[in-house]
Design a protein around this motif. Structure first.
Motif, PDB file in Angstrom:
ATOM      1  N   GLU A 105       0.861  -1.178   0.211  1.00 17.06           N
ATOM      2  CA  GLU A 105       0.156  -0.115  -0.129  1.00 17.06           C
ATOM      3  C   GLU A 105       0.737   1.162   0.074  1.00 17.06           C
ATOM      4  O   GLU A 105       0.277   2.330  -0.461  1.00 17.06           O
ATOM      5  CB  GLU A 105      -0.840  -0.099   1.497  1.00 17.06           C
ATOM      6  CG  GLU A 105      -0.471   0.220   2.566  1.00 17.06           C
ATOM      7  CD  GLU A 105      -1.229  -0.121   3.551  1.00 17.06           C
ATOM      8  OE1 GLU A 105      -2.365  -0.205   3.494  1.00 17.06           O
ATOM      9  OE2 GLU A 105      -0.628  -0.070   4.924  1.00 17.06           O
ATOM     10  N   GLY A 106       2.054   1.385   0.586  1.00 15.74           N
ATOM     11  CA  GLY A 106       3.046   2.272   0.666  1.00 15.74           C
ATOM     12  C   GLY A 106       2.457   3.479   1.518  1.00 15.74           C
ATOM     13  O   GLY A 106       1.821   3.506   2.556  1.00 15.74           O
ATOM     14  N   GLN A 107       2.353   4.755   0.829  1.00 14.43           N
ATOM     15  CA  GLN A 107       1.766   5.843   1.489  1.00 14.43           C
ATOM     16  C   GLN A 107       0.287   5.923   1.499  1.00 14.43           C
ATOM     17  O   GLN A 107      -0.288   6.751   2.424  1.00 14.43           O
ATOM     18  CB  GLN A 107       2.465   7.212   1.054  1.00 14.43           C
ATOM     19  CG  GLN A 107       4.062   7.322   1.194  1.00 14.43           C
ATOM     20  CD  GLN A 107       4.168   7.287   2.633  1.00 14.43           C
ATOM     21  OE1 GLN A 107       3.597   8.054   3.600  1.00 14.43           O
ATOM     22  NE2 GLN A 107       5.468   6.792   3.145  1.00 14.43           N
ATOM     23  N   SER A 108      -0.485   5.267   0.617  1.00 14.61           N
ATOM     24  CA  SER A 108      -1.814   5.147   0.534  1.00 14.61           C
ATOM     25  C   SER A 108      -2.432   4.163   1.204  1.00 14.61           C
ATOM     26  O   SER A 108      -2.408   3.042   0.705  1.00 14.61           O
ATOM     27  CB  SER A 108      -1.992   5.194  -0.851  1.00 14.61           C
ATOM     28  OG  SER A 108      -3.322   5.466  -1.184  1.00 14.61           O
ATOM     29  N   VAL A 109      -2.409   4.438   2.360  1.00 12.53           N
ATOM     30  CA  VAL A 109      -3.115   3.243   3.349  1.00 12.53           C
ATOM     31  C   VAL A 109      -4.639   2.836   2.869  1.00 12.53           C
ATOM     32  O   VAL A 109      -5.432   3.547   2.701  1.00 12.53           O
ATOM     33  CB  VAL A 109      -3.074   3.886   4.713  1.00 12.53           C
ATOM     34  CG1 VAL A 109      -3.575   2.614   5.867  1.00 12.53           C
ATOM     35  CG2 VAL A 109      -1.803   4.183   5.044  1.00 12.53           C
ATOM     36  N   LEU A 110      -4.552   1.446   2.954  1.00 11.91           N
ATOM     37  CA  LEU A 110      -6.066   0.986   2.385  1.00 11.91           C
ATOM     38  C   LEU A 110      -6.837   0.707   3.656  1.00 11.91           C
ATOM     39  O   LEU A 110      -6.510   0.260   4.732  1.00 11.91           O
ATOM     40  CB  LEU A 110      -5.855  -0.463   1.672  1.00 11.91           C
ATOM     41  CG  LEU A 110      -4.786  -0.312   0.398  1.00 11.91           C
ATOM     42  CD1 LEU A 110      -4.506  -1.481  -0.041  1.00 11.91           C
ATOM     43  CD2 LEU A 110      -5.547   0.625  -0.561  1.00 11.91           C
ATOM     44  N   SER A 111      -8.119   0.962   3.661  1.00  9.89           N
ATOM     45  CA  SER A 111      -8.977   0.801   4.571  1.00  9.89           C
ATOM     46  C   SER A 111      -9.704  -0.453   4.236  1.00  9.89           C
ATOM     47  O   SER A 111      -9.477  -0.953   3.227  1.00  9.89           O
ATOM     48  CB  SER A 111     -10.281   1.755   4.618  1.00  9.89           C
ATOM     49  OG  SER A 111     -11.174   2.001   3.407  1.00  9.89           O
ATOM     50  N   ASP A 112     -10.372  -0.800   5.449  1.00 15.98           N
ATOM     51  CA  ASP A 112     -10.894  -2.286   5.412  1.00 15.98           C
ATOM     52  C   ASP A 112     -12.113  -2.253   3.998  1.00 15.98           C
ATOM     53  O   ASP A 112     -12.078  -3.322   3.370  1.00 15.98           O
ATOM     54  CB  ASP A 112     -11.548  -2.838   6.500  1.00 15.98           C
ATOM     55  CG  ASP A 112     -10.522  -3.006   7.770  1.00 15.98           C
ATOM     56  OD1 ASP A 112      -9.299  -3.126   7.400  1.00 15.98           O
ATOM     57  OD2 ASP A 112     -11.080  -3.352   8.756  1.00 15.98           O
ATOM     58  N   ASP A 113     -12.821  -1.401   3.977  1.00 20.03           N
ATOM     59  CA  ASP A 113     -13.652  -1.097   2.968  1.00 20.03           C
ATOM     60  C   ASP A 113     -12.881  -1.338   1.477  1.00 20.03           C
ATOM     61  O   ASP A 113     -13.514  -1.852   0.388  1.00 20.03           O
ATOM     62  CB  ASP A 113     -14.396  -0.048   2.957  1.00 20.03           C
ATOM     63  CG  ASP A 113     -15.542   0.084   4.195  1.00 20.03           C
ATOM     64  OD1 ASP A 113     -15.765  -1.308   4.458  1.00 20.03           O
ATOM     65  OD2 ASP A 113     -15.811   1.208   4.750  1.00 20.03           O
ATOM     66  N   THR A 114     -11.779  -0.612   1.283  1.00 25.04           N
ATOM     67  CA  THR A 114     -11.088  -0.879   0.076  1.00 25.04           C
ATOM     68  C   THR A 114     -10.576  -2.043  -0.256  1.00 25.04           C
ATOM     69  O   THR A 114     -10.664  -2.434  -1.396  1.00 25.04           O
ATOM     70  CB  THR A 114      -9.850   0.364  -0.059  1.00 25.04           C
ATOM     71  OG1 THR A 114     -10.564   1.528   0.562  1.00 25.04           O
ATOM     72  CG2 THR A 114      -9.111   0.600  -1.263  1.00 25.04           C
TER      73      THR A 114
END
Length: 505
Positions: free
Chosen positions: A454-463
């Motif tokens: 994911e890097g700097q773009s943190v993924l939410s559980d919905d994503t």
């Protein structure tokens, strides 16, 4: 209403489990060591039984020594044996194939009282192998071994089946002192996964009790214990890194390196001496029993898999008909004749039960190998979703029989030695109509990959749910959260906070 007594005659059908059928089912779930101990007791108890000590080539020959019979052939040498063989076959097949929950409950309620016998002719003297039997030896306790102590914690720390497989390998690689003796890279290659995956599982197991286990050297062992006490500060880390100076008692150099005064150095050395350099020795009172596989799987030249039983774990017994004929000719009393009849029936039943047990284990193992071919070929992340019903339907047996076979039985594969029950994982439905279901472990592996990239773009559980559905995996958000927590991955809010801290540094 008048009360009166009357006698009615009714006809009905019910399954009656004799003590011998109950014991045949108990034999199926015994481990190879428990089975060997049980057969040894029967050899001492029954004068008509003998241990087969012939060479392997001779054991496979069609003719046995005069006066002795082996396995199923033993039944044909006795009077009326063919009819008895058909009866035993029918009874055992019915039990293994059509047993239901009601039958199991009926069997438990009809458990015979504990004794040292094996006879069905006298149920009151039959041996009870049920867990609730009043066996005095079963009440004796012992200290758990290091492997048992860590395995119990492993099931709480590791939730994914693949991680538990790795955890079992790590536990099996510990020496008596609790140190890891195998290289994680070679273990990852054997299991068909990445070294980072093994290291991640190792890091979680290093938090288990006793502190210091799973260390690869003395420095790491002491560091783990200090971390558990929250005393692994930079000064203590420097002291642990220079144990050679501690051994030489070069306090001047240590004081300079750790940047502390004399009093602090004395306190640090006292803390260091209070640690246990061999934490596993607290559980080393009993020798470690090696795991002996019941089934051996190896690749064939044609590209398939050869599945065979480990003959070293199969007890071989013979019925000495020559001795039976000699003592029967001299028996005069009715009690002696009854004893010989019971001994012959019990010996015949034991031989047939052992043969049926071996056939059932081999049938279940072959189906598991067929279902988990991708795991054997590609590695631990390719475990297929599998349950007891799938295997039971494929081999036309009952689920309870498959459950007993997979308990305390081990399979040696090119990937290592695994307990049969570890090949069963839950399934996640496919979002594509008609698509194949996904293994829960494969989904966990996919979640770990998404978060790692994911890097700097943190993924939410919905994503993560949306991306999994896009790749054909139908999964709920709460399931993603549960799998993420089982992997030891923090929430998206915590990951964003950690990312900001790292960026600020």
């Amino acid at each position: 209403m008048a009360l009166n007594q009357r006698l009615d005659l009714r006809q009905g059908q019910s399954l009656v489990m004799t003590p011998q059928l109950q014991q045949a089912i108990k034999l199926l779930q015994m481990s190879n060591m428990e089975l060997q101990a049980f057969v040894d007791q029967e050899l001492e108890r029954n004068p008509l039984l003998e241990r087969d000590e012939r060479p392997e080539v001779q054991k496979q020959a069609p003719d046995a020594p005069e006066g002795q019979t082996d396995m199923v052939s033993a039944l044909a040498a006795n009077t009326g044996a063919e009819e008895r063989l058909r009866t035993l076959d029918t009874e055992l097949e019915n039990v293994y194939t059509h047993e239901s929950r009601a039958d199991a409950a009926n069997r438990e309620s009809m458990a015979p009282p504990p004794d040292s016998g094996w006879s069905s002719l006298r149920p009151q003297g039959a041996l009870s192998l049920d867990a609730d039997g009043l066996d005095f030896d079963a009440t004796l306790t012992r200290q758990p071994t290091l492997a048992e102590h860590l395995t119990a914690q492993m099931h709480l720390v590791l939730g994914a089946p693949a991680e538990q497989l790795i955890g079992q390998h790590l536990i099996g690689s510990l020496n008596e002192a609790g140190y890891l003796t195998s290289d994680t890279a070679s273990m990852a290659e054997t299991l068909g996964t990445s070294t980072a995956h093994v290291e991640a599982v190792l890091a979680r197991l290093q938090a288990c009790d006793p502190p210091g286990v799973f260390a690869r050297d003395l420095k790491e062992c002491l560091a783990l214990q200090l971390m558990e006490r929250n005393r692994f500060d930079p000064a203590m880390a420097t002291l642990v890194a220079h144990l050679d100076l501690v051994a030489r008692r070069d306090y001047v150099a240590l004081k300079s390196l750790c940047r502390v005064d004399v009093e602090d150095l004395k306190d640090m050395l006292a803390e260091l001496r209070a640690l246990d350099p061999k934490p596993g020795h607290a559980f080393g009172a009993e020798p470690v029993q090696p795991v002996i596989p019941d089934v051996i799987v190896r690749p064939s030249p044609e590209g398939a898999w050869i599945v065979e039983l480990n003959t070293e774990t199969l007890p071989r017994v013979l019925i000495n008909n020559q001795y039976l004929a000699r003592v029967s000719a001299t028996a005069q009393r009715s009690e002696d004749k009854l004893y010989l009849s019971e001994a012959q029936a019990n010996a015949t039943w034991l031989v047939k039960s052992l043969d049926q047990r071996a056939k059932t284990i081999l049938k279940v193992a072959r189906e598991i190998v067929r279902q988990q071919d991708a795991f054997l070929m590609l590695g631990v992340q390719h475990l297929r979703p599998l349950n007891l019903r799938t295997v039971a339907d494929a081999i036309e047996m009952h689920e309870s029989t498959v459950s007993r076979v997979t308990s305390n039985k081990y399979m040696a594969t090119p990937r290592g030695i695994f307990e049969l029950k570890y090949f069963f994982t839950t399934a996640i439905a496919s979002s594509d109509s008609g698509g194949d279901a996904h293994s829960a472990e494969a989904v966990r592996y996919r979640i770990r990959e998404l978060i790692a990239a994911e890097g700097q773009s943190v993924l939410s559980d919905d994503t993560i749910v949306d991306r999994l559905k896009a790749s054909g995996i139908d999964i709920a958000r709460r399931t993603v959260a549960k799998y993420r927590e089982s992997l030891g991955i923090p929430s998206s809010v915590q990951r964003r906070r950690e990312a900001r801290v790292q960026a600020a540094q």
